[in-house]
Design a protein around this motif. Structure first.
Motif, short mmCIF file in Angstrom:
data_model
loop_
_atom_site.label_atom_id
_atom_site.label_comp_id
_atom_site.label_asym_id
_atom_site.label_seq_id
_atom_site.Cartn_x
_atom_site.Cartn_y
_atom_site.Cartn_z
N ILE B 9 0.83 -1.20 0.00
CA ILE B 9 0.00 0.00 0.00
C ILE B 9 0.87 1.25 0.00
CG2 ILE B 9 -1.72 1.30 1.31
CD1 ILE B 9 -2.79 -1.34 2.31
N MET B 10 1.98 1.18 0.76
CA MET B 10 2.80 2.38 0.90
C MET B 10 3.63 2.69 -0.34
SD MET B 10 2.11 3.65 3.81
CE MET B 10 3.44 4.69 4.37
N GLU B 11 3.73 1.70 -1.24
CA GLU B 11 4.52 1.93 -2.44
C GLU B 11 3.92 3.08 -3.24
OE1 GLU B 11 4.80 -1.42 -4.99
OE2 GLU B 11 6.22 -2.42 -3.65
N GLN B 12 4.76 4.01 -3.63
CA GLN B 12 4.25 5.17 -4.34
C GLN B 12 4.83 5.24 -5.74
OE1 GLN B 12 2.06 7.29 -3.98
NE2 GLN B 12 1.63 7.66 -1.83
N PRO B 13 3.99 5.08 -6.75
CA PRO B 13 4.52 5.28 -8.10
C PRO B 13 4.65 6.77 -8.44
CG PRO B 13 2.23 4.65 -8.20
CD PRO B 13 2.62 4.65 -6.76
N PHE B 14 4.09 7.64 -7.60
CA PHE B 14 4.07 9.06 -7.94
C PHE B 14 5.12 9.82 -7.15
CE2 PHE B 14 -0.49 7.77 -8.24
CZ PHE B 14 -0.44 7.58 -9.59
N ARG B 15 5.49 10.96 -7.68
CA ARG B 15 6.42 11.81 -6.94
C ARG B 15 6.08 13.28 -7.24
NH1 ARG B 15 9.28 13.03 -11.26
NH2 ARG B 15 9.09 11.49 -12.89
N GLY B 16 6.75 14.16 -6.53
CA GLY B 16 6.59 15.59 -6.78
C GLY B 16 5.19 16.08 -6.47
N THR B 17 4.66 16.90 -7.36
CA THR B 17 3.36 17.52 -7.10
C THR B 17 2.22 16.51 -7.11
OG1 THR B 17 3.35 18.05 -9.43
CG2 THR B 17 3.90 19.83 -7.92
N ALA B 18 2.46 15.31 -7.66
CA ALA B 18 1.40 14.32 -7.68
C ALA B 18 1.06 13.84 -6.28
CB ALA B 18 1.80 13.13 -8.55
N LEU B 19 1.95 14.09 -5.31
CA LEU B 19 1.71 13.62 -3.95
C LEU B 19 0.88 14.60 -3.13
CD1 LEU B 19 5.15 12.11 -3.01
CD2 LEU B 19 3.05 10.92 -3.45
N LEU B 20 0.52 15.72 -3.71
CA LEU B 20 -0.25 16.71 -2.95
C LEU B 20 -1.60 16.13 -2.54
CD1 LEU B 20 0.39 19.96 -4.96
CD2 LEU B 20 1.16 19.47 -2.67
N ASP B 21 -2.18 16.76 -1.53
CA ASP B 21 -3.48 16.32 -1.05
C ASP B 21 -4.55 16.53 -2.14
OD1 ASP B 21 -4.92 16.11 1.93
OD2 ASP B 21 -6.15 16.93 0.34
N PRO B 22 -5.48 15.57 -2.30
CA PRO B 22 -6.51 15.73 -3.34
C PRO B 22 -7.28 17.03 -3.21
CG PRO B 22 -6.63 13.54 -2.41
CD PRO B 22 -5.57 14.26 -1.65
N ARG B 23 -7.49 17.48 -1.96
CA ARG B 23 -8.23 18.74 -1.78
C ARG B 23 -7.49 19.90 -2.41
NH1 ARG B 23 -8.83 17.84 4.50
NH2 ARG B 23 -7.03 16.56 4.00
N CYS B 24 -6.15 19.87 -2.27
CA CYS B 24 -5.34 20.96 -2.83
C CYS B 24 -5.46 20.97 -4.35
CB CYS B 24 -3.90 20.77 -2.39
SG CYS B 24 -2.79 22.00 -3.03
N LYS B 25 -5.38 19.75 -4.94
CA LYS B 25 -5.50 19.66 -6.40
C LYS B 25 -6.85 20.16 -6.87
CE LYS B 25 -2.66 15.49 -6.60
NZ LYS B 25 -2.75 14.05 -6.85
N GLY B 26 -7.91 19.74 -6.14
CA GLY B 26 -9.26 20.16 -6.52
C GLY B 26 -9.40 21.67 -6.44
N LEU B 27 -8.86 22.26 -5.37
CA LEU B 27 -8.93 23.71 -5.20
C LEU B 27 -8.27 24.41 -6.38
CD1 LEU B 27 -9.62 26.01 -3.17
CD2 LEU B 27 -7.26 25.88 -2.44
N LEU B 28 -7.08 23.92 -6.76
CA LEU B 28 -6.38 24.54 -7.88
C LEU B 28 -7.19 24.43 -9.17
CD1 LEU B 28 -2.69 23.55 -7.27
CD2 LEU B 28 -3.69 25.80 -7.15
#
Lengths: 201, 256
Positions: B9-28
């Motif tokens: 579960i902890m494995e992350q294929p993403f890095r950088g800005t992709a790791l931001l909180d979904p709320r932050c992405k939605g706000l943007l």
């Protein structure tokens, strides 16, 4: 019968609302490109295929709050893709009004479904076309002019929404909703009731 | 065993800005939607697209961002070329079409990137931490998950229509619109009902219906990076709105 919405109902609302919104976006894009005359009637035309989906949703989950939730989610989606801010407000207010005032009492029947959908659609066309073009005209036209939209198109938009045309647009929205509801219920009887997927009252 | 699952579960294929909180992405995304409607100068619009392309390419989306920026430039040049050609009805239609596409490109770029880089579980937790009721969170999450699938379903239906020899041409679509809607919409709806059943079974076994507070292995917090990013986004968009009213907004970039 259990009147409370459960997770399965929520999932159905999500799936069908996604479908409805995609249909609405495709039709609205095509019709606003085709010209100013077709642009103002897009809520009415989009209501016809969306009506089939909405009738299925309401027949499959005949509980209170379904139309309101679906409307609210479509509003959030329009907000996310940068729709004019009157659209989400109209959708949410219309959804609440139609859900609790029109279908509010007793069981939800086929007739009340169609009427509620039609009125919701009328409110949608007020929010999408009439309010921006009639009451916020200077802001709306200014944005269009700066966006390099051809002046003939803007003139056409102003011309088509002057006089008593807003009434015609709203009535077209209502009729589109009714037609969508009627076709939806016919399709429902033809395909889904026979297959035993939905029980229609 | 449990630690292995946790590791998975902890494995992350993403890095950088992709790791931001979904709320932050939605706000943007919402801010971008608002601003892209009011930003009109050609140079400023290009800065807007470039800025968000940079933001997307910092988080696993470099290829996608490059593609979208390239198509933005192409559409801009094409719509400039069209100004020199005047065909009575068609040129008005094409100008509106061009503007619609130019307005949608940044939104599609960011929206699609958010869909691809957000785990739906994280979105669910984030939405619940906003204290939204279940009646909003579940349909929203399901919908975001289902919108990309709809395209696949549509193509499958068209394939089946081809196999059975009832495929429609453009002419048939215009002359018999009701039949077209019926042929495509009804199978799609049947499919939706089936998918709903499956999703409900799968979701219920994983505790989708739980009303209690959720805990997440991956941390979903609106913390310092999110605040910084939101403020940076606000400043960026505010500056663009301001620049649009100055002489920079009147620079004409695309000319032939």
């Amino acid at each position: 019968m259990n009147k409370k919405l459960n997770a399965k109902d929520f999932i159905l609302i999500g799936v069908l609302t996604a479908l409805m919104w995609i249909i609405c976006m495709i039709i609205s894009t095509i019709m606003s490109v085709a010209g100013p005359v077709t642009n103002v009637f897009y809520p009415a035309v989009a209501a016809i295929p969306c009506g089939v989906v909405m009738m299925l949703l309401l027949a499959k989950v005949p509980k209170k709050g379904v139309l309101a939730i679906s409307a609210a989610i479509q509003g959030i989606l329009f907000l996310l893709v940068g729709g004019f801010w009157t659209i989400p407000i109209a959708l949410i207010i219309g959804g609440l009004l139609c859900d609790f005032a029109i279908m509010g009492r007793g069981d939800i029947s086929m007739r009340s479904m169609a009427v509620a959908y039609s009125i919701w659609n009328g409110i949608f066309s007020i929010g999408a076309i009439v309010i921006p073009m009639r009451f916020l005209q200077s802001a709306f036209v200014g944005a269009m002019e700066k966006n390099n939209i051809a002046p003939e198109y803007i003139q056409g938009m102003i011309h088509i929404t002057s006089g008593f045309m807003p009434v015609v647009i709203i009535i077209a929205g209502l009729i589109g909703g009714l037609l969508g509801g009627y076709i939806g219920q016919k399709a429902l009887k033809k395909h889904f009731v026979k297959a035993g997927l939905v029980s229609a009252k | 065993m449990e630690s292995k699952i946790k590791q998975k579960i902890m494995e992350q294929p993403f890095r950088g800005t992709a790791l931001l909180d979904p709320r932050c992405k939605g706000l943007l995304l919402i801010l971008l939607g608002f601003v892209s409607y009011f930003v009109n100068g050609e140079a400023v619009s290009l800065i807007l697209v470039m800025g968000f392309a940079l933001f997307v390419s910092l988080g696993n989306g470099a290829k996608w961002a490059a593609k979208m920026v390239a198509s933005y430039a192409m559409v801009s040049i094409l719509s400039t070329l069209l100004k020199y050609v005047s065909i009575p009805v068609l040129s008005v239609m094409m100008s509106v079409f061009g503007v619609t596409i130019l307005k949608f490109i940044p939104i599609v770029m960011v929206g699609n990137w958010i869909l691809r880089t957000t785990h739906m579980d994280d979105l669910m937790v984030a939405l619940q931490r906003m204290r939204l009721p279940q009646s909003v969170t579940i349909p929203l999450v399901v919908m975001f998950r289902y919108i990309p699938t709809l395209g696949i379903e549509y193509r499958m239906i068209r394939n089946t229509m081809d196999i059975r020899g009832i495929s429609d041409t453009l002419w048939k679509r215009i002359t018999r619109p009701v039949a077209t809607v019926e042929y495509i919409l009804i199978p799609l709806l049947m499919r939706c009902l089936k998918v709903t059943d499956e999703l409900a079974a799968s979701g219920t076994t994983r505790g989708l219906e739980l009303e209690e507070k959720r805990y997440a292995l991956r941390d979903v917090h609106f913390s310092l990076p999110e605040y910084l990013m939101s403020i940076a986004g606000l400043l960026f968009l505010g500056t663009l709105l301001f620049l649009d009213h100055t002489s920079i907004g009147e620079i004409i970039l695309w000319r032939v």
